[in-house]
Design a protein around this motif. Structure first.
Motif, PDB file in Angstrom:
ATOM      1  N   LEU A   1       1.146  -1.394   0.071  1.00 33.42           N
ATOM      2  CA  LEU A   1       0.103   0.313   0.147  1.00 33.42           C
ATOM      3  C   LEU A   1       0.710   0.975   0.288  1.00 33.42           C
ATOM      4  N   VAL A   2       0.608   1.621  -0.776  1.00 31.70           N
ATOM      5  CA  VAL A   2       1.731   3.416  -1.762  1.00 31.70           C
ATOM      6  C   VAL A   2       0.929   3.889  -1.711  1.00 31.70           C
ATOM      7  N   ASP A   3       1.264   5.301  -1.420  1.00 33.81           N
ATOM      8  CA  ASP A   3       0.820   6.854  -1.368  1.00 33.81           C
ATOM      9  C   ASP A   3       1.891   7.313  -2.793  1.00 33.81           C
ATOM     10  N   ASN A   4       2.371   6.722  -3.801  1.00 29.03           N
ATOM     11  CA  ASN A   4       3.327   7.272  -4.991  1.00 29.03           C
ATOM     12  C   ASN A   4       2.585   7.114  -5.871  1.00 29.03           C
ATOM     13  N   TYR A   5       2.328   7.575  -6.495  1.00 26.12           N
ATOM     14  CA  TYR A   5       2.283   7.068  -7.800  1.00 26.12           C
ATOM     15  C   TYR A   5       2.983   6.829  -8.878  1.00 26.12           C
ATOM     16  N   MET A   6       4.054   7.575  -8.512  1.00 28.29           N
ATOM     17  CA  MET A   6       5.051   6.940  -9.758  1.00 28.29           C
ATOM     18  C   MET A   6       5.778   5.483  -9.649  1.00 28.29           C
TER      19      MET A   6
END
Length: 225
Positions: free
Chosen positions: A190-195
Motif C-alpha cells: 500500500l503506497v501513496d506514490n503514483y510514480m
C-alpha cells in the motif's frame, strides 16, 4: 496480506497529526474487517525509526525547521489536548514518544506484524525464478518517471527493496500471470506514490510479463474503490 509503506504508516501512527490519525485508523480498521492481514518489512521499520530518530535529534538541537519536525510537534500538541488525564489513550501516548522499543510495541498493538524480507526457509529455495527481479532496471525506470527522486537515494532503495520482496512472495505461490482478478493475488504494498505504480507497470511491460494486477495498491485508488 497488505504491506504498508512508510509514509502511510507515519499517518496511521499519528506523526502527521490528529486528522490523518483518525482517518487512517478508520481505513486500517476497514481493511482488517475486510479480511486482510497488515504487515511491514523490517527495512520499512528501519526507515521509520530513522525518520523519527532524526526528529529526536533535531528537537534536541533546537533545529525545529527540519523536514517533518514542526508537523510532529504540532501533532503532539493536538493529541495532548485530546487525551483525558483520567483515562489516557495508551496508543497515542506510546506513539508520540520517540522511543524505539515503545514504537515496536505500538505497531504490534495495531495488529501490524513486522517481518524480515527473507525467512529462514527461503534460503533453501532453489528456484531462481522466484528471486528474479532486476532491481537496477526498475530503479532506472523509477528515476526516469521522477527525477526528483535522485535527491532521496535511500528512499528509492527502500522502495525497490519492498517491491522486489512483494514480487518474490507472489512468485512463491505461483500465480498465473494471465489472471485478471485482484482476488487471485495474495500480496500487495500500500503506497501513496503514483510514480511507483507507473514505474512497476512499465517494468512489467518491458519484461513482457502480463500481470493482471501489479504489486502496488495506490492509496487513492483503494480509498475511492
Amino acid at each position: 496480506t497488505i504491506f504498508v509503506d512508510t509514509p502511510i504508516l507515519i499517518k496511521r501512527l499519528g506523526y502527521d497529526g490528529l486528522s490523518f490519525w483518525n482517518d487512517y485508523k478508520e481505513i486500517f480498521n476497514q481493511i482488517c474487517n475486510a479480511g486482510a492481514t497488515l504487515k511491514i518489512f523490517a527495512h520499512t521499520f528501519d526507515e521509520l525509526w530513522g525518520i523519527l530518530f532524526n526528529f529526536k535529534k533535531c528537537i534536541a538541537q533546537n533545529i525545529l525547521d527540519a523536514k517533518g519536525v514542526a508537523t510532529f510537534l504540532k501533532a503532539r500538541q493536538d493529541f495532548a489536548a485530546t487525551i483525558s488525564k483520567e483515562k489516557p489513550d495508551y496508543e497515542v501516548d506510546d506513539i508520540l514518544t520517540l522511543d524505539k522499543e515503545r514504537l515496536i510495541t505500538s505497531i504490534i498493538n495495531l495488529k501490524i506484524e513486522i517481518i524480515d524480507d527473507i525467512q529462514e526457509e527461503d534460503l533453501n529455495e532453489n528456484n531462481y525464478k522466484k528471486w528474479e527481479f532486476d532491481s537496477e532496471k526498475f530503479k532506472t525506470i523509477l528515476l526516469n518517471c521522477s527525477s526528483n527522486l535522485e535527491n532521496y537515494p535511500l528512499r528509492v532503495d527502500r522502495d525497490v527493496q519492498s517491491i522486489s520482496s512483494i514480487t518474490r512472495l507472489r512468485k512463491a505461490i505461483e500465480i498465473d500471470n494471465r489472471s485478471k482478478k485482484i482476488k487471485d493475488y495474495k500480496y500487495f504494498l500500500l503506497v501513496d506514490n503514483y510514480m511507483l505504480v507507473k514505474a512497476i507497470n512499465e517494468y512489467h511491460k518491458d519484461a513482457d510479463e502480463k500481470w493482471g494486477c501489479n504489486e502496488l495498491l495506490l492509496e487513492n485508488s483503494l480509498l475511492f474503490s
